[in-house]
Design an enzyme around this catalytic site. Structure first.
Site, PDB file in Angstrom:
ATOM      1  N   SER A   1       0.786  -1.362   0.156  1.00  0.00           N
ATOM      2  CA  SER A   1       0.023   0.134   0.119  1.00  0.00           C
ATOM      3  C   SER A   1       0.901   1.306   0.012  1.00  0.00           C
ATOM      4  O   SER A   1       2.012   1.077   0.450  1.00  0.00           O
ATOM      5  CB  SER A   1      -0.939   0.065   1.180  1.00  0.00           C
ATOM      6  OG  SER A   1      -1.786  -1.137   1.377  1.00  0.00           O
TER       7      SER A   1
HETATM    8  N1  SAH Z   1       0.468  -5.233   4.857  1.00  0.00           N
HETATM    9  C1  SAH Z   1       1.080  -5.575   3.586  1.00  0.00           C
HETATM   10  C2  SAH Z   1       0.192  -5.256   2.621  1.00  0.00           C
HETATM   11  C3  SAH Z   1      -0.025  -6.288   1.435  1.00  0.00           C
HETATM   12  S1  SAH Z   1      -1.573  -6.561   0.407  1.00  0.00           S
HETATM   13  C4  SAH Z   1       2.410  -4.847   3.150  1.00  0.00           C
HETATM   14  O1  SAH Z   1       2.756  -3.983   4.083  1.00  0.00           O
HETATM   15  O2  SAH Z   1       3.021  -5.033   2.127  1.00  0.00           O
HETATM   16  C5  SAH Z   1      -2.507  -7.499   1.050  1.00  0.00           C
HETATM   17  C6  SAH Z   1      -2.009  -8.966   1.393  1.00  0.00           C
HETATM   18  O3  SAH Z   1      -3.097  -9.821   1.790  1.00  0.00           O
HETATM   19  C7  SAH Z   1      -1.424  -9.725   0.241  1.00  0.00           C
HETATM   20  O4  SAH Z   1      -0.065 -10.325   0.288  1.00  0.00           O
HETATM   21  C8  SAH Z   1      -2.575 -11.104   0.132  1.00  0.00           C
HETATM   22  O5  SAH Z   1      -1.868 -12.182  -0.387  1.00  0.00           O
HETATM   23  C9  SAH Z   1      -2.927 -11.101   1.527  1.00  0.00           C
HETATM   24  N2  SAH Z   1      -4.182 -11.831   1.828  1.00  0.00           N
HETATM   25  C10 SAH Z   1      -5.314 -11.878   1.275  1.00  0.00           C
HETATM   26  N3  SAH Z   1      -6.136 -12.615   1.909  1.00  0.00           N
HETATM   27  C11 SAH Z   1      -5.625 -13.069   2.892  1.00  0.00           C
HETATM   28  C12 SAH Z   1      -5.884 -13.995   3.960  1.00  0.00           C
HETATM   29  N4  SAH Z   1      -6.992 -14.446   3.880  1.00  0.00           N
HETATM   30  N5  SAH Z   1      -5.291 -14.398   4.847  1.00  0.00           N
HETATM   31  C13 SAH Z   1      -3.828 -13.839   4.760  1.00  0.00           C
HETATM   32  N6  SAH Z   1      -3.395 -12.958   3.707  1.00  0.00           N
HETATM   33  C14 SAH Z   1      -4.326 -12.381   2.894  1.00  0.00           C
END
Ligand code: SAH
Length: 222
Positions: A69
């Site tokens: 993000s």
């Molecule tokens: N907090 C992260 C944001 C990554 S984007 C950062 O700082 O980079 C969101 C992430 O959520 C993705 O990597 C995606 O694979 C993960 N995601 C989506 N659904 C999920 C679930 N049910 N459990 C765990 N991770 C999930």
């Protein structure tokens, strides 16, 4: 974590000063939060070819169709959590590990869950390289939370789901808070829910946002 990874960027000083200035203008006022953003080397968490964008206000692809993000978004979520330093935090969606590395500096312990194995592994190794020792990364479906490790003082969901996963609310401590984007794809509401001292939940909308999908049992079914 030492300050050295940040210091190795070309023009690190100038880029970093501008980055912090923009966060301040966007309303990030807590000095602890600003320090955390100053110290975590965001450029080391994104693909090398995109590194010159690391400190711009933009989301960046991190592979597997996912994005890290924009810093301002991470900052508003972090501020919304109102961390004092003693909290146990659950993060859903480790992704690059950036939000986890920020939280690690502002809370006592972070449990982070990622569903994509390659991302979980690369986030873990980045956190190790940074010397972050108070984050555990688990592979799995974060929409179920981790009942075995609950309760959590704070829960932050960093992917967008149709609604707040019920198990996560149940894993909040009394007076705990959950922050995350919920609602239809493409335009979720950044929501904060507080659990009352005797149970009961109160929600508020903090803004509009657009996150990648939260995929799982209590999220989107793909
Ligand atoms: N907090 C992260 C944001 C990554 S984007 C950062 O700082 O980079 C969101 C992430 O959520 C993705 O990597 C995606 O694979 C993960 N995601 C989506 N659904 C999920 C679930 N049910 N459990 C765990 N991770 C999930």
């Amino acid at each position: 974590m030492s300050a050295s990874p940040m210091a190795t960027t070309p023009h690190a000083g100038k880029v970093r000063r501008r980055f912090l200035e923009r966060l301040k203008q966007a309303g990030v006022t807590d000095p602890r939060v600003l320090r955390a953003f100053a110290e975590v080397p965001r450029h080391l968490l994104i693909p090398e070819a995109l590194r010159d964008r690391a400190y711009q206000e933009t989301p960046i692809p991190i592979g597997e169709g996912q994005t890290i993000s924009a810093p301002g978004v991470v900052a508003s979520m972090t501020m919304a959590l109102q961390l004092e330093g003693h909290e146990r935090v659950l993060e859903i969606g480790t992704g690059s590990g950036y939000q986890a590395a920020i939280l690690a500096r502002l809370a006592s312990e972070v449990v982070s869950i990622e569903r994509i194995p390659r991302l979980a592994a690369s986030a873990r190794s980045a956190l190790d390289r940074f010397g972050v020792t108070n984050v555990v990364v688990f592979l799995g479906d974060g929409t179920r939370g981790r009942p075995d490790l609950a309760p959590f003082d704070r829960i932050v969901v960093t992917a967008g789901g149709p609604e707040i996963p019920r198990p996560l609310l149940e894993q909040l401590s009394p007076e705990g808070m959950l922050v995350g984007p919920f609602g239809p794809r493409g335009h979720q509401k950044l929501t904060r829910v507080r659990r009352g001292p005797n149970g009961g939940f109160k929600g508020e909308v903090l803004g509009e946002c657009d996150f990648v999908d939260l995929i799982g049992q209590n999220g989107w079914q793909r």
